[in-house]
Design a protein around this motif. Structure first.
Motif, PDB file in Angstrom:
ATOM      1  N   MET B   1       0.829  -1.206   0.000  1.00 60.89           N
ATOM      2  CA  MET B   1       0.000   0.000   0.000  1.00 60.89           C
ATOM      3  C   MET B   1       0.864   1.257   0.000  1.00 60.89           C
ATOM      4  SD  MET B   1      -1.279  -0.002   4.023  1.00 60.89           S
ATOM      5  CE  MET B   1      -2.138   1.556   3.976  1.00 60.89           C
ATOM      6  N   LYS B   2       0.271   2.342  -0.444  1.00 61.77           N
ATOM      7  CA  LYS B   2       0.956   3.637  -0.405  1.00 61.77           C
ATOM      8  C   LYS B   2      -0.016   4.670   0.142  1.00 61.77           C
ATOM      9  CE  LYS B   2       4.318   3.217  -4.104  1.00 61.77           C
ATOM     10  NZ  LYS B   2       4.782   3.672  -5.380  1.00 61.77           N
ATOM     11  N   VAL B   3       0.536   5.680   0.812  1.00 62.29           N
ATOM     12  CA  VAL B   3      -0.332   6.761   1.276  1.00 62.29           C
ATOM     13  C   VAL B   3       0.329   8.096   0.952  1.00 62.29           C
ATOM     14  CG1 VAL B   3      -1.351   5.442   3.180  1.00 62.29           C
ATOM     15  CG2 VAL B   3       0.729   6.768   3.570  1.00 62.29           C
ATOM     16  N   THR B   4      -0.473   9.143   0.964  1.00 65.76           N
ATOM     17  CA  THR B   4       0.072  10.490   0.833  1.00 65.76           C
ATOM     18  C   THR B   4       0.021  11.136   2.199  1.00 65.76           C
ATOM     19  OG1 THR B   4      -0.876  10.583  -1.362  1.00 65.76           O
ATOM     20  CG2 THR B   4      -0.136  12.666  -0.409  1.00 65.76           C
ATOM     21  N   LEU B   5       1.175  11.624   2.640  1.00 66.00           N
ATOM     22  CA  LEU B   5       1.207  12.279   3.940  1.00 66.00           C
ATOM     23  C   LEU B   5       1.184  13.780   3.741  1.00 66.00           C
ATOM     24  CD1 LEU B   5       4.046  10.332   5.757  1.00 66.00           C
ATOM     25  CD2 LEU B   5       1.597  10.110   6.131  1.00 66.00           C
ATOM     26  N   LYS B   6       0.384  14.451   4.547  1.00 73.41           N
ATOM     27  CA  LYS B   6       0.494  15.905   4.606  1.00 73.41           C
ATOM     28  C   LYS B   6       0.998  16.218   5.996  1.00 73.41           C
ATOM     29  CE  LYS B   6      -2.324  18.665   2.365  1.00 73.41           C
ATOM     30  NZ  LYS B   6      -3.599  19.345   2.031  1.00 73.41           N
ATOM     31  N   PRO B  29       0.925  -3.211   5.524  1.00 76.69           N
ATOM     32  CA  PRO B  29      -0.132  -2.886   6.495  1.00 76.69           C
ATOM     33  C   PRO B  29       0.243  -3.278   7.917  1.00 76.69           C
ATOM     34  CG  PRO B  29      -0.847  -4.613   4.947  1.00 76.69           C
ATOM     35  CD  PRO B  29       0.497  -4.180   4.502  1.00 76.69           C
ATOM     36  N   ASN B  30       1.271  -4.127   8.072  1.00 75.69           N
ATOM     37  CA  ASN B  30       1.691  -4.539   9.411  1.00 75.69           C
ATOM     38  C   ASN B  30       2.670  -3.568  10.059  1.00 75.69           C
ATOM     39  OD1 ASN B  30       0.144  -6.865   9.536  1.00 75.69           O
ATOM     40  ND2 ASN B  30       1.655  -8.009   8.347  1.00 75.69           N
ATOM     41  N   SER B  90      -4.876   0.262   9.631  1.00 76.45           N
ATOM     42  CA  SER B  90      -6.002   1.138   9.938  1.00 76.45           C
ATOM     43  C   SER B  90      -6.281   2.130   8.817  1.00 76.45           C
ATOM     44  CB  SER B  90      -5.726   1.921  11.220  1.00 76.45           C
ATOM     45  OG  SER B  90      -5.319   1.056  12.228  1.00 76.45           O
ATOM     46  N   PHE B  91      -5.396   2.161   7.808  1.00 77.61           N
ATOM     47  CA  PHE B  91      -5.580   3.083   6.689  1.00 77.61           C
ATOM     48  C   PHE B  91      -5.736   2.280   5.404  1.00 77.61           C
ATOM     49  CE2 PHE B  91      -3.138   5.082  10.006  1.00 77.61           C
ATOM     50  CZ  PHE B  91      -3.787   6.296  10.179  1.00 77.61           C
ATOM     51  N   LYS B  92      -6.195   2.980   4.381  1.00 82.14           N
ATOM     52  CA  LYS B  92      -6.383   2.297   3.102  1.00 82.14           C
ATOM     53  C   LYS B  92      -5.325   2.755   2.107  1.00 82.14           C
ATOM     54  CE  LYS B  92     -10.569   3.572   2.160  1.00 82.14           C
ATOM     55  NZ  LYS B  92     -10.876   4.468   3.295  1.00 82.14           N
ATOM     56  N   ASP B  93      -5.071   1.908   1.149  1.00 82.86           N
ATOM     57  CA  ASP B  93      -4.164   2.278   0.076  1.00 82.86           C
ATOM     58  C   ASP B  93      -4.675   3.569  -0.563  1.00 82.86           C
ATOM     59  OD1 ASP B  93      -2.076   2.026  -1.707  1.00 82.86           O
ATOM     60  OD2 ASP B  93      -3.313   0.955  -3.173  1.00 82.86           O
TER      61      ASP B  93
ATOM     62  N   TYR C 383      -1.571  -7.493  21.861  1.00 78.44           N
ATOM     63  CA  TYR C 383      -1.234  -8.511  20.865  1.00 78.44           C
ATOM     64  C   TYR C 383      -2.135  -8.363  19.636  1.00 78.44           C
ATOM     65  CZ  TYR C 383      -0.279 -13.090  18.815  1.00 78.44           C
ATOM     66  OH  TYR C 383       0.081 -14.090  17.959  1.00 78.44           O
ATOM     67  N   HIS C 384      -3.396  -8.125  19.905  1.00 77.93           N
ATOM     68  CA  HIS C 384      -4.347  -7.976  18.807  1.00 77.93           C
ATOM     69  C   HIS C 384      -4.000  -6.762  17.948  1.00 77.93           C
ATOM     70  CE1 HIS C 384      -8.186  -6.664  16.939  1.00 77.93           C
ATOM     71  NE2 HIS C 384      -8.215  -7.942  16.644  1.00 77.93           N
ATOM     72  N   GLU C 385      -3.637  -5.689  18.625  1.00 79.61           N
ATOM     73  CA  GLU C 385      -3.305  -4.457  17.903  1.00 79.61           C
ATOM     74  C   GLU C 385      -2.138  -4.690  16.947  1.00 79.61           C
ATOM     75  OE1 GLU C 385      -4.627  -1.208  16.899  1.00 79.61           O
ATOM     76  OE2 GLU C 385      -5.488  -1.913  18.772  1.00 79.61           O
ATOM     77  N   ILE C 386      -1.165  -5.456  17.401  1.00 77.54           N
ATOM     78  CA  ILE C 386       0.049  -5.616  16.609  1.00 77.54           C
ATOM     79  C   ILE C 386      -0.112  -6.678  15.524  1.00 77.54           C
ATOM     80  CG2 ILE C 386       2.491  -6.313  16.742  1.00 77.54           C
ATOM     81  CD1 ILE C 386       2.528  -4.980  19.509  1.00 77.54           C
ATOM     82  N   THR C 387      -0.784  -7.779  15.871  1.00 79.82           N
ATOM     83  CA  THR C 387      -0.803  -8.899  14.926  1.00 79.82           C
ATOM     84  C   THR C 387      -2.135  -9.061  14.220  1.00 79.82           C
ATOM     85  OG1 THR C 387      -1.611 -10.388  16.627  1.00 79.82           O
ATOM     86  CG2 THR C 387       0.771 -10.210  16.397  1.00 79.82           C
ATOM     87  N   ASN C 388      -3.162  -8.353  14.736  1.00 77.78           N
ATOM     88  CA  ASN C 388      -4.508  -8.498  14.182  1.00 77.78           C
ATOM     89  C   ASN C 388      -5.076  -9.904  14.430  1.00 77.78           C
ATOM     90  OD1 ASN C 388      -6.598  -7.139  13.040  1.00 77.78           O
ATOM     91  ND2 ASN C 388      -6.051  -7.590  10.917  1.00 77.78           N
ATOM     92  N   GLU C 389      -4.591 -10.559  15.501  1.00 78.99           N
ATOM     93  CA  GLU C 389      -5.092 -11.895  15.842  1.00 78.99           C
ATOM     94  C   GLU C 389      -5.721 -11.869  17.235  1.00 78.99           C
ATOM     95  OE1 GLU C 389      -2.049 -14.897  15.547  1.00 78.99           O
ATOM     96  OE2 GLU C 389      -1.506 -14.243  13.533  1.00 78.99           O
TER      97      GLU C 389
END
Lengths: 259, 258, 652
Positions: B1-6, B29-30, B90-93, C383-389
């Protein structure tokens, strides 16, 4: 004196002033409503109430001055706090997002307060000072007399005043704002005075909202019922039936009622 | 994914600042939000540009160093976590994300997204403690503490001192922070002797720093990474009221010891 | 060669500390305020020491690189703090805590120090409770305890999963009190970049203001370093990103010996690495091991399966199998290594194959989800926040990560380094944990050093210093040190290379993890040393530091710290290479128990467990700087055990 200065200087102190003056004003709003609701009895009831108030200046004036002081304290501390709050964030955020989880009422207290203040001025001119120029009916409320007693006819004045639809509308909007103000303000008052914990917090919040809604319904019922026709006949009779000018001033002079 | 930061860029306190746009490199996304900024910064540094200054340290939501107002919300879109625990999933591409510093007069800007939060420390210096010298303590079990009090005190004591409450409040009020400190110590029996002296000193310092006052909007509670309740503000208001009504202590007449 | 005098008091072990305190010199109150003490760092050790020294009347100046003393990484300790209170009536005592710690450290700690630590532990809890630390309580209002990794008694005091935070805030509040009343002058955003040594004594520091870039000199009668550990040499660790070794490394360059640099602790319960961008490994509290069961599939082919589909009989609860007495609560080094073994066998789980399951299924069945949520809710959420599990539904995946360094600057019993006037506290020193630290002991040591030990022992040194005789910050040694610091920064900013500090740090981390990580061997360490030498050379030539010298520039901070990490990485590899034995966290593959050993046959240990060589390596390795580009010199402090017999560490 030092203590008062301390209270005034501290942000919490000013919040206490806001809360206590607000509490006083809230009680007044309820009392005023109870008085007003006599409108739904026969015309003589509310007129009697009005005459009672006007004929006991030793009660009326301290009450008026007290209310004025409460409003003054409420407004002055609000202005001071608002100025301090503005100064605390000189630079605004660029992202346009509503402050997180804050109700509209809570975010617009200063604005609703300002509109309510201007309403109060109008309301006083309208019904208390009875400045003819602001009632838009062409009638001088000062000249409405109850046929039996010859005293001021408050009932007719209310009907007359609210029969102008835009006056009623302004009244309704202002009462609406007052009630949003109260819905947040009453709960905030408990918070500011520290009379709230996790057990009571939800009850206080609900209670404040319910009180605000009841107050709104109470106040709104009067102009609404007038617009729906209540008291129309009576008011017409008073307006036209009595020869206003001379009789009025004669009775007034005789009774020595001051305005 | 990519985002634009302001991102808010500002060289220092006295220079003007502005939002600048940056296209991120490919992201996972991780990644945490701060790791995303690391990646963007590496990219900037490799292009010879000045990296974006941002505050961070433990990256596990407990030190309170990270800040950032992300799309108008301190600590990003989620509840109960700090920026460092916010993940790119938590964000979208293709999203555009506005990143700004915490804004409040008592938090002067240092650079870009970094602000100076020493005002919090000064409030603590004024009274955020129980006066006990090392070595003077009685046995730890000599004073029982009702479990409810200890738990409630812990709820308040969890505050990480990040300043998000100030950043979120429309009045830039520090009441949630100060009330958490006051309540934590005021709830413990050990904190009773200085309870009223403490609340007075801390609130007065809070005012002196130039924070706004509380209008009970609840924004602070909503963004607090430790979800500290505004009930503590009520508790502080009560304590301060009592403290003010008690007045200043009577002056003690001096006298030598023999 | 440096002179290493441990200054351990004579007399029976249990009376040494009392006796030492009594025989130490006292300084009268009027003189105390004439002594100025610099304390660098404000974690548990630094803030407790600063506050206590100021309470005693010394003029204290505290320096932190953070924006506030409250940010130090002690804040992140989750599980708890040990104390031999025996409130649980389960057979605990000072002696048992002492013994557990010595044994846990694999007999590589100094006996007298550890005993003192156990003695003082009870005072720490009293002190913290009096400060209002909201420890967990029972309904009767008294303190609650839990058991923690490596201990068979419940002696751990805790405040939810945030014990470190609460203890740090307690120490910070004590510090605030002393800052508020003028006893301590606090310098924040101030990073120590050099130690100033005058006539062989530590007399001051050179500091960079991170906001302005200004360099200043500060003179004192004594310098106390409480700057934490150096695990970030590995780049990926559970340390804070800002944790660094600059203060202790620069003191080392000025002549302070570095003790046992190779002793690092790898914590068994961290969230596995997910990608190259990763900046940090997150620890899941060891307390999870009280209710979670650790396992991997018995068969390699099951590793990619959904864990729910793996039958009970096909699961290998390897810690319970290998260490039946301690099971999932086996000490950290043992649990970590066991995880490495099963993953090396190809039985690791998760995308990378570097992970094991920590399963709460049984506990949820036994206690109910609510109870588990109450105990560990915040950890599960993290743990959930980091791994989504969702760990309530599927087992957590964990893997070991660098967590603590037992090594550090060498200190004597008084916590003074071989440089007179330089004191080192907490994780920054080498002293109390030997080759492996037990859970909930780091907080104990930091606070013990800061509240109780240093404030008493520093007088021994200060009594030898004439009040008011400290050198001026304008004297030659100070200006020379400042000049060096300035030159170093100018060189970094001026270098027009192509690689950022972060890229060097990442590479160093990979080298260290590969060659000086959970398992080490001669060839690997030699290769590591060579690779670090090459990296160091490139760092000298090809560094790129964007921005300017003055003002806020995080790249300068980072570049300086990475340079120091590279040097320290080299020292760690050398130490690990020299120590031809396995002990605690230091595992040399050449020295492990095999089926042929009698200890294995007697059932004391498992094949693959660490094998010490007490006859040759029962000493502290104190490395001395020999100058740039020269190999450091090894000094040895023999470890003399008077009370405890060094024996095979058995957790079976």
């Amino acid at each position: 004196m030092n203590l008062l200065l301390q209270i005034w200087r501290s942000s919490l102190g000013k919040k206490y002033i806001m809360a206590l003056s607000g509490a006083g004003l809230f009680l007044f709003v309820i009392g005023h409503l109870v008085g007003n609701l006599q409108f739904f009895l026969e015309p003589a009831a509310i007129n009697r109430y009005g005459h009672f108030l006007k004929s006991t200046p030793e009660v009326l004036w301290p009450a008026r001055l007290g209310l004025l002081a409460l409003i003054g304290l409420h407004i002055v501390s609000a202005l001071r706090l608002t100025a301090e709050n503005k100064a605390a964030r000189p630079e605004q955020y660029q992202a346009k997002v509503a402050p997180k989880d804050a109700s509209l009422a809570s975010r617009t207290m200063a604005m609703s307060g300002a509109i309510i203040a201007s309403f109060i001025v109008y309301h006083l001119l309208h019904f208390t000072v009875q400045t003819p120029q602001v009632n838009f009916t062409g009638t001088d409320f000062d000249q409405l007399y109850e046929p039996n007693s010859g005293g001021a006819d408050i009932y007719a004045m209310i009907v007359c005043g609210f029969s102008v639809w835009y006056v009623s509308l302004f009244y309704l909007i202002s009462i609406g704002l007052l009630c949003t103000h109260l819905g947040h303000g009453v709960a905030a008052m408990f918070q500011s005075l520290g009379l709230r914990n996790h057990t009571w917090a939800p009850r206080i919040a609900t209670g404040a909202r319910v009180a605000a809604i009841l107050i709104f319904l109470g106040y709104a019922s009067i102009p609404v019922s007038v617009l729906l026709g209540r008291g129309k006949e009576y008011a017409k009779r008073i307006q036209s039936g009595v020869s206003p000018d001379k009789a009025g001033s004669a009775i007034k002079a005789a009774k020595g009622v001051e305005k | 994914m990519k985002v634009t930061l302001k991102v808010w860029r500002q060289k220092d306190r006295n220079s003007p600042g502005e939002l600048k746009s940056y296209q991120s490199p490919e992201l996972s996304p991780n990644m945490s939000f701060l790791e995303m900024l690391d990646v963007v910064n590496e990219h900037l540094a490799n292009q010879g540009e000045d990296p974006i200054a941002f505050d961070h340290d433990c990256r596990e939501g407990i030190c309170g160093t990270c800040s950032l107002v992300i799309d108008g919300k301190p600590h990003g879109p989620h509840k109960g976590i700090a920026t460092c625990q916010t993940y790119m999933r938590s964000f979208k591409d293709g999203d555009e994300i506005v990143v700004e510093p915490f804004r409040a007069k008592p938090f002067p800007l240092i650079k870009d997204l970094v602000v100076d939060r020493k005002a919090f420390d000064r409030i603590q210096h004024a009274g955020g403690f129980i006066s006990v010298r090392t070595g003077a303590a009685p046995d730890a079990n000599a004073i029982p503490v009702p479990k409810e009090n200890a738990d409630l005190a812990m709820d308040a004591a969890q505050c990480i001192g990040c300043g998000a409450c100030v950043a979120a409040c429309k009045n830039a009020s520090a009441m949630l922070f100060v009330s958490a400190k006051v309540s934590h110590l005021g709830l413990m029996p050990q904190g009773q002797p200085e309870r009223y002296r403490r609340v007075k000193a801390m609130v007065n310092q809070m005012d002196a720093e130039g924070f706004g006052s509380c209008t009970v909007t609840g924004s602070c509670e909503a963004v607090c990474p430790k979800e500290i309740s505004i009930d503590f503000i009520a508790r502080m208001n009560r304590d301060y009221l009592v403290a003010i009504l008690k007045g200043d202590p009577k002056a003690v007449r001096g006298g030598g010891a023999g | 060669m440096a002179t290493l005098k441990s200054n351990i008091p004579s007399g029976p072990l249990s009376e040494k500390w009392e006796h030492h305190k009594f025989s130490s010199k006292l300084i009268n109150p009027a003189n105390k305020r004439k002594y100025k003490v610099i304390v660098v760092g404000a974690g548990l050790a630094g803030s407790s020491a600063s506050a206590t020294l100021a309470e005693l009347g010394y003029e204290v100046h505290n320096f932190v690189f953070h924006d506030s003393p409250r940010r130090a990484h002690s804040v992140a300790a989750q599980g708890g703090i040990n104390a031999a209170k025996n409130y649980q009536n389960d057979g605990d005592s000072v002696h048992r805590l002492f013994y557990d710690t010595i044994k846990g450290g694999d007999y590589r700690a100094r006996e007298a120090n550890v005993h003192r630590l156990a003695e003082v532990s009870v005072n720490i809890i009293d002190q913290c409770a009096a400060q209002g630390v909201p420890f967990a309580r029972e309904y009767g209002g008294l303190l609650d305890n839990r058991s923690f990794g490596g201990a068979q008694v419940s002696r751990t005091f805790y405040a939810r999963g945030q014990t470190g935070q609460q203890l740090l805030l307690g120490a910070y509040s004590a510090l605030c009190r002393m800052i508020g009343n003028g006893g301590v002058k606090s310098y924040t955003h101030s990073e120590m970049l050099d130690l100033v040594v005058v006539d062989g004594h530590a007399k001051g520091i050179v500091v960079r203001d991170l906001q302005t870039g200004e360099i200043t000199r500060h003179a004192a009668d004594a310098v106390v370093l409480a700057t934490g550990g150096y695990g970030n040499v590995f780049n990926l660790s559970t340390y804070a990103r800002g944790s660094n070794a600059t203060a202790i490394l620069r003191a080392y360059r000025r002549g302070a010996c570095f003790g046992n640099p190779c002793y690092t602790q790898i914590h068994p319960t961290c969230i596995p690495v997910s990608g190259d961008y990763q900046s940090k490994l997150t620890l899941m509290s060891e307390s999870l091991r009280n209710d979670g069961r650790i396992w991997v599939p018995k068969k390699k082919e099951d590793c990619r399966k959904n864990p729910a589909d793996i039958a009970e009989g096909d699961r290998d609860y390897y810690l319970e199998r290998m260490y039946s007495a301690f099971g999932n609560l086996a000490p950290r080094d043992i649990a970590s290594r066991a995880a490495k073994y099963v993953c090396d066998e190809g039985r690791g789980v998760g995308e990378t194959g570097l992970g094991v399951y920590l399963d709460f299924g049984d506990s949820i069945k036994r206690l109910g989800e609510d109870k588990v949520r109450e105990r560990y809710g915040n950890l599960f959420a993290m743990y959930h926040e980091i791994t989504n599990e969702d760990a309530y539904k599927t087992p957590m995946r964990i893997y070991p990560a660098v967590h603590y360094t037992m090594g550090g600057l060498w200190v004597d019993y008084n916590l003074m380094s071989n440089l007179p006037g330089l004191f080192v506290l907490g994780e920054a020193n080498f002293s109390d944990h030997g080759a492996n630290r037990l859970g909930a002991s780091a907080l104990m040591q930091g606070l013990s050093d800061g509240y109780f030990v240093l404030p008493s022992t520093i007088a021994t040194y200060l009594a030898t210093v004439k009040p008011g005789a400290r050198p001026s910050a304008d004297s030659a040694a100070f200006t020379a040190a400042e000049k060096e610091v300035r030159a170093g920064i100018a060189a970094m900013v001026g270098s027009k290379g192509t690689r950022t500090p972060a890229s060097f740090h990442k590479e160093l981390g990979r080298i260290m993890w590969e060659h000086c990580g959970m398992a080490r061997n001669k060839a690997g360490l030699e290769k590591g040393i060579a690779r670090i030498a090459a990296l160091r050379e490139e760092y000298g030539k090809n560094l790129r530091v964007p921005g300017q010298e003055n003002g806020w520039n995080q790249s300068i901070e980072q570049a300086g710290r990475v340079g120091d990490f590279i040097e320290l990485g080299d020292l760690m590899c050398r130490d690990a290479l020299m120590r031809e034995e396995s002990c605690g966290g230091h595992f040399r593959e050449e020295y492990q128990y095999t089926a042929a050993d009698s200890e294995v046959q007697q059932g004391l240990v498992n094949p693959g467990d660490v094998k010490r060589r007490d006859d040759e390596f029962a000493f502290v390795a104190a490395w001395e700087y020999a100058g740039a580009g020269k190999a450091p010199v090894l000094n040895k402090e023999p470890l003399v055990y008077e009370e405890v017999k060094m024996s095979t560490r058995s957790y079976k």
